[in-house]
Write an enzyme that holds these catalytic residues in place. Structure first.
Site, mmCIF file in Angstrom:
data_model
loop_
_atom_site.group_PDB
_atom_site.id
_atom_site.type_symbol
_atom_site.label_atom_id
_atom_site.label_comp_id
_atom_site.label_asym_id
_atom_site.label_seq_id
_atom_site.Cartn_x
_atom_site.Cartn_y
_atom_site.Cartn_z
ATOM 1 N N GLY A 37 2.314 -5.162 -16.022
ATOM 2 C CA GLY A 37 3.335 -6.169 -16.353
ATOM 3 C C GLY A 37 3.475 -7.180 -15.259
ATOM 4 C CG ASN A 39 6.288 -9.521 -9.720
ATOM 5 O OD1 ASN A 39 5.741 -8.731 -9.685
ATOM 6 N ND2 ASN A 39 6.236 -10.664 -8.694
ATOM 7 N N GLY A 40 9.277 -8.505 -12.835
ATOM 8 C CA GLY A 40 10.743 -8.382 -13.440
ATOM 9 C C GLY A 40 10.671 -8.128 -14.770
ATOM 10 N N GLY A 42 10.307 -4.964 -16.227
ATOM 11 C CA GLY A 42 10.859 -3.710 -16.480
ATOM 12 C C GLY A 42 10.080 -2.868 -16.305
ATOM 13 C CE LYS A 43 5.121 -4.360 -12.745
ATOM 14 N NZ LYS A 43 5.982 -5.540 -13.209
ATOM 15 C CB SER A 44 10.755 -1.067 -11.132
ATOM 16 O OG SER A 44 9.748 -1.217 -10.398
ATOM 17 C CD GLU A 162 4.537 -3.414 -7.861
ATOM 18 O OE1 GLU A 162 3.407 -3.505 -7.838
ATOM 19 O OE2 GLU A 162 4.986 -4.155 -8.671
#
Ligand SMILES: Nc1ncnc2c1ncn2[C@@H]1O[C@H](COP(=O)(O)OP(=O)(O)OP(=O)(O)O)[C@@H](O)[C@H]1O
Length: 236
Positions: A37, A39-40, A42-44, A162
């Site tokens: 996905g 950046n930003g 919602g993966k993390s 990451e």
């Protein structure tokens, strides 16, 4: 094969910001799964909800058949989940050797398949840095140390956020090779990364998150079939 992890309808917020809107997926035991996905997206936050760092407002996390949604993070770790966060979190006052020694433990079944020596074998660069402080290492070496530390807890589920971001191509290659070895050792793994080509070849399953929703999930063949849509969703 049994599911090691099931994530059902996660709704996660930071204060008033609603980030995850019903994220659901499952992971079979021994599977290597990618989360992709921009950046930003919602993966993390998805990883942090699984780990209890950003507990969901609703939805559930089922690990080895047990509902762990409300368990504190440290209790999840004691159930053999290991996490390598973005940023890696090294201690400036500990050497490489100390970082590894402190992390090493048997898992909850008393198994220690990954030992200090084995970790140094897969990351020979760390052997040359044993007496260096964690924060004196290059970004790539820190990432190796972070993965090595996680392996030494002998996890059943390894979560890598990451994994290769910002690293030199040669170092990335070394890290991907080690992730392959981890896969071959049978550890279930979730990897957040942007390198679709490597992920496609390495992972059995892929999950694409767009604005806090799962917009695609499927195997590598299905990823190929939906390549145009996925590349478009990842383009900046
Ligand atoms: N602790 C926090 N407090 C408030 N908002 C946050 C917090 N952490 C993340 N966010 C916001 O939540 C959204 C999702 O962030 P998240 O880190 O999950 O994205 P990501 O897909 O992992 O992207 P990246 O690759 O940038 O880390 C972003 O808009 C981010 O700014």
């Amino acid at each position: 094969m049994q599911n090691i992890l099931e994530v059902h309808g996660l709704q996660t917020l930071y204060g008033e910001s609603h980030i995850l809107h019903g994220v659901s997926f499952d992971i079979k035991s021994g599977e290597t799964v990618s989360i992709m996905g921009r950046n930003g997206m919602g993966k993390s936050t998805t990883l942090k909800s699984i780990l209890g760092i950003a507990p969901p407002r609703s939805g559930s996390v089922i690990y080895k058949g047990e509902d762990i949604t409300r368990l504190p993070t440290w209790k999840r770790m004691r159930r053999d989940i290991a996490y390598v966060p973005e940023g890696r979190g090294m201690f400036h006052n500990l050497t490489v050797k100390e970082h590894l020694q402190i992390a090493a433990r048997k898992n909850s079944r008393g198994d220690a398949n990954w030992t200090y020596d084995q970790v140094l074998e897969v990351f020979p660069r760390l052997t040359e840095r044993l007496t260096n402080k964690g924060t004196q290492l290059s970004g790539g070496e820190q990432q190796m140390l972070a993965i090595g530390r996680a392996l030494l807890t002998n996890p059943d589920l390894l979560i890598l956020d990451e994994a290769t971001e910002g690293l030199a191509p040669l170092i990335r290659k070394e890290i991907w090779q080690v992730i392959r070895q981890i896969k071959d050792s049978g550890v279930s793994t979730i990897i957040v990364d942007k390198n679709i080509k490597v992920l496609n070849e390495l992972c059995e399953k892929h999950i694409l998150i767009v604005k806090g929703k799962v917009m695609f999930q499927g195997d590598s063949r299905s990823l190929d079939d939906n390549k145009a849509f996925i590349e478009q969703s990842l383009a900046v």
